[in-house]
Design a protein around this motif. Structure first.
Motif, mmCIF file in Angstrom:
data_model
loop_
_atom_site.group_PDB
_atom_site.id
_atom_site.type_symbol
_atom_site.label_atom_id
_atom_site.label_comp_id
_atom_site.label_asym_id
_atom_site.label_seq_id
_atom_site.Cartn_x
_atom_site.Cartn_y
_atom_site.Cartn_z
ATOM 1 N N ILE A 215 -7.785 3.263 -3.643
ATOM 2 C CA ILE A 215 -6.761 3.200 -2.604
ATOM 3 C C ILE A 215 -6.435 1.745 -2.275
ATOM 4 C CG2 ILE A 215 -6.282 3.697 -0.180
ATOM 5 C CD1 ILE A 215 -6.059 6.132 -1.935
ATOM 6 N N PHE A 216 -7.465 0.904 -2.221
ATOM 7 C CA PHE A 216 -7.235 -0.521 -1.943
ATOM 8 C C PHE A 216 -6.398 -1.157 -3.046
ATOM 9 C CE2 PHE A 216 -8.455 -4.985 -2.353
ATOM 10 C CZ PHE A 216 -8.175 -5.450 -1.078
ATOM 11 N N PHE A 217 -6.685 -0.818 -4.300
ATOM 12 C CA PHE A 217 -5.915 -1.362 -5.412
ATOM 13 C C PHE A 217 -4.451 -0.915 -5.335
ATOM 14 C CE2 PHE A 217 -4.318 -0.835 -9.804
ATOM 15 C CZ PHE A 217 -4.328 -2.170 -10.189
ATOM 16 N N LEU A 218 -4.232 0.353 -5.024
ATOM 17 C CA LEU A 218 -2.859 0.844 -4.868
ATOM 18 C C LEU A 218 -2.161 0.156 -3.694
ATOM 19 C CD1 LEU A 218 -3.379 4.687 -5.460
ATOM 20 C CD2 LEU A 218 -2.409 3.007 -7.056
ATOM 21 N N THR A 219 -2.917 -0.102 -2.630
ATOM 22 C CA THR A 219 -2.353 -0.803 -1.476
ATOM 23 C C THR A 219 -1.944 -2.220 -1.849
ATOM 24 O OG1 THR A 219 -3.763 0.497 -0.001
ATOM 25 C CG2 THR A 219 -2.783 -1.500 0.907
ATOM 26 N N PHE A 220 -2.748 -2.874 -2.692
ATOM 27 C CA PHE A 220 -2.416 -4.222 -3.143
ATOM 28 C C PHE A 220 -1.124 -4.208 -3.965
ATOM 29 C CE2 PHE A 220 -2.755 -7.689 -6.248
ATOM 30 C CZ PHE A 220 -2.916 -8.766 -5.396
ATOM 31 N N ILE A 221 -0.960 -3.203 -4.817
ATOM 32 C CA ILE A 221 0.287 -3.083 -5.580
ATOM 33 C C ILE A 221 1.464 -2.852 -4.639
ATOM 34 C CG2 ILE A 221 1.513 -1.689 -7.295
ATOM 35 C CD1 ILE A 221 -1.122 -1.151 -8.650
ATOM 36 N N GLY A 222 1.239 -2.029 -3.595
ATOM 37 C CA GLY A 222 2.286 -1.819 -2.600
ATOM 38 C C GLY A 222 2.688 -3.103 -1.911
ATOM 39 N N MET A 223 1.700 -3.977 -1.636
ATOM 40 C CA MET A 223 2.006 -5.277 -1.040
ATOM 41 C C MET A 223 2.886 -6.108 -1.966
ATOM 42 S SD MET A 223 1.035 -8.750 -1.365
ATOM 43 C CE MET A 223 -0.628 -8.805 -1.990
ATOM 44 N N LEU A 224 2.556 -6.121 -3.254
ATOM 45 C CA LEU A 224 3.354 -6.878 -4.210
ATOM 46 C C LEU A 224 4.790 -6.368 -4.259
ATOM 47 C CD1 LEU A 224 0.828 -7.280 -7.181
ATOM 48 C CD2 LEU A 224 1.400 -8.949 -5.406
ATOM 49 N N MET A 225 4.964 -5.064 -4.177
ATOM 50 C CA MET A 225 6.308 -4.499 -4.208
ATOM 51 C C MET A 225 7.078 -4.825 -2.933
ATOM 52 S SD MET A 225 5.816 -0.877 -6.185
ATOM 53 C CE MET A 225 7.541 -0.896 -6.643
ATOM 54 N N GLU A 226 6.370 -4.848 -1.805
ATOM 55 C CA GLU A 226 7.015 -5.248 -0.555
ATOM 56 C C GLU A 226 7.511 -6.693 -0.634
ATOM 57 O OE1 GLU A 226 7.883 -3.697 2.060
ATOM 58 O OE2 GLU A 226 6.565 -2.005 2.467
ATOM 59 N N VAL A 227 6.656 -7.570 -1.146
ATOM 60 C CA VAL A 227 7.031 -8.981 -1.275
ATOM 61 C C VAL A 227 8.175 -9.138 -2.269
ATOM 62 C CG1 VAL A 227 6.206 -11.258 -1.976
ATOM 63 C CG2 VAL A 227 4.730 -9.759 -0.642
ATOM 64 N N LEU A 228 8.131 -8.388 -3.365
ATOM 65 C CA LEU A 228 9.214 -8.454 -4.344
ATOM 66 C C LEU A 228 10.529 -8.012 -3.727
ATOM 67 C CD1 LEU A 228 10.205 -8.826 -7.264
ATOM 68 C CD2 LEU A 228 9.526 -6.452 -7.701
ATOM 69 N N GLY A 229 10.481 -6.931 -2.925
ATOM 70 C CA GLY A 229 11.702 -6.458 -2.286
ATOM 71 C C GLY A 229 12.301 -7.486 -1.343
ATOM 72 N N VAL A 230 11.451 -8.135 -0.553
ATOM 73 C CA VAL A 230 11.944 -9.165 0.365
ATOM 74 C C VAL A 230 12.396 -10.402 -0.402
ATOM 75 C CG1 VAL A 230 11.303 -10.692 2.274
ATOM 76 C CG2 VAL A 230 10.505 -8.327 2.246
ATOM 77 N N GLY A 231 11.632 -10.775 -1.434
ATOM 78 C CA GLY A 231 11.969 -11.968 -2.204
ATOM 79 C C GLY A 231 13.288 -11.857 -2.934
#
Length: 211
Positions: free
Chosen positions: A22-38
């Protein structure tokens, strides 16, 4: 932090493995959030700047690879890419929320069964000395509270990872303003924590008594 450490100790090895997934999936979710904002920043630059290509000579190899598209084609392609990224991000975050909920309620069911089985294996004298309502309270209410704490912990981890990723992005774009915001928010959060810490502890103890 102590609460999260206690929760980690409650979990068995298999549950801890699921927690790491779950933590690993959460980390991927963080990357996608940053990509969306970036992606919003270059998208706005493409729309607002008429001579975007000439102002960013470092992107010339990329434009040549794309066949030197016109500004209109560049805007359309950028908007389509942005929409696709946000669609994929929404799907993944929905999947992540589903996995987190399944993990939390799975833990609730397993802990309730373990606690109930433990009570059933106790000698008869154990039940004579204790009110059955207290045991039922432990199985239902307290396990539910542990699950809620676990869910909140997952939420906090998710938000911290997203915040960390966005801060790294903002520091790259505007370091001075970002550091000022981090300092003010950190001081405010620490002040709120110091004010509410003792009250939350008292309310938690009162909740156990009244329930």
């Amino acid at each position: 932090m102590k609460t999260h450490t206690k929760l980690w100790r409650i979990l068995n090895p298999q549950q801890r493995k699921r927690a790491l997934i779950i933590f690993f999936l959460t980390f991927i979710g963080m990357l996608m959030e940053v990509l969306g904002v970036g992606l919003v920043i270059p998208a706005l630059a493409i729309i607002s700047e008429n001579d975007f290509v000439s102002k960013h000579q470092e992107l010339t190899p990329l434009f040549n690879l794309l066949g030197n598209p016109t500004r209109e084609n560049l805007i359309i392609s950028g908007m389509v890419l942005l929409a696709v990224v946000y669609f994929i991000k929404a799907l993944f975050l929905s999947f992540l929320a589903w996995k987190q909920a399944g993990f939390s309620f799975g833990i609730q069911a397993e802990l309730s069964q373990q606690l109930f089985a433990g009570y059933m294996r106790k000698p008869y004298s154990f039940h004579l000395e204790r009110n059955s309502s207290k045991l039922i309270h432990n199985i239902i209410i307290e396990i539910t509270n542990i699950t809620n704490a676990l869910q909140q912990g997952l939420l906090v981890i998710t938000e911290i990872l997203v915040l960390f990723g966005l801060l790294m992005l903002l520091v790259t774009v505007e370091p001075v303003g970002t550091l000022l915001i981090i300092t003010s928010l950190s001081l405010t959060g620490f002040l709120i924590y110091m004010i509410t810490r003792n009250r939350i502890l008292r309310w938690g103890e009162a909740r156990q008594i009244h329930e």
